[in-house]
Write a protein that holds these residues in place. Structure first.
Motif: not given
Length: 202
Positions: A174-202
């Motif tokens: 489990r990791m808590t991360l932050s990224i600038r708003k405009n970079d988040f969509p690309v980051m989200e796609t890259r991570l969710t393309d990996i098997d078993g990865v789940a993302i939740e905004q907080i």
């Protein structure tokens, strides 16, 4: 798709200003804040610190675009304190900022026009003394993934502007991360393309 700017201007640390007129003193304080609760706490701090003052007027602006704004006249005639303070925040192009102006009454009434000038001038002096910085609106999110996906996740993060706020590596990571708003969509796609990865905004 056109991206809306995720940068904004705000004050760094505490900034102070003062305006004097006919014995009245107007002490202005500006702070960087990111939530309404933080802004309210700054107002309460000044009310407590200057408990003997007649008025503690304020305004804040939060978020991108027009954002969230709030103002308070604290007993001054309606529109003579909070509105001119907010007007200076907008004129300076600042957000994620709260300004509190403390008034010590000098015994002579200034009239509505005089009050507007006083609160506007105290805030303007405050901003003139402030260090103005440019920051980014960030998205905070939690990533959970199996240990076997560790290398793929870390490679995706290394190639990005994401900042790691906390991490806990066990059977499930489990990791808590932050990224600038405009970079988040690309980051989200890259991570969710990996098997078993789940993302939740907080």
């Amino acid at each position: 798709m056109t991206l809306i700017s995720d940068e904004y201007r705000t004050v760094k640390g505490e900034a102070t200003g003062i305006y004097k007129e006919k014995g009245s003193r107007f002490l202005a304080y500006a702070y960087n804040v990111t939530t309404a609760d933080e802004a309210k706490e700054r107002v309460r701090e000044k009310q407590k610190e200057y408990h003997d003052a007649r008025h503690h007027c304020y305004a804040w602006r939060l978020g991108p675009g027009e954002g969230e704004t709030k103002m308070g006249d604290d007993g001054e005639p309606s529109g003579t304190a909070g509105r001119p303070i907010l007007g200076q925040i907008l004129s300076a192009g600042l957000t994620n900022v709260v300004v509190v102006v403390v008034r010590y009454f000098g015994g002579i009434k200034l009239g509505t026009g005089g009050l507007i000038v006083a609160y506007k001038s105290a805030t303007a002096d405050c901003f003139a003394n402030a260090e103005i910085v440019t920051r980014t609106f960030d998205v905070r999110f939690v990533v959970t993934f199996p240990y076997l996906a560790m290398n793929s996740v870390m490679k995706a993060l290394k190639d990005s502007s994401a900042k790691i706020e906390s991490q806990d590596f066990d059977t499930e990571c489990r990791m808590t991360l932050s990224i600038r708003k405009n970079d988040f969509p690309v980051m989200e796609t890259r991570l969710t393309d990996i098997d078993g990865v789940a993302i939740e905004q907080i």
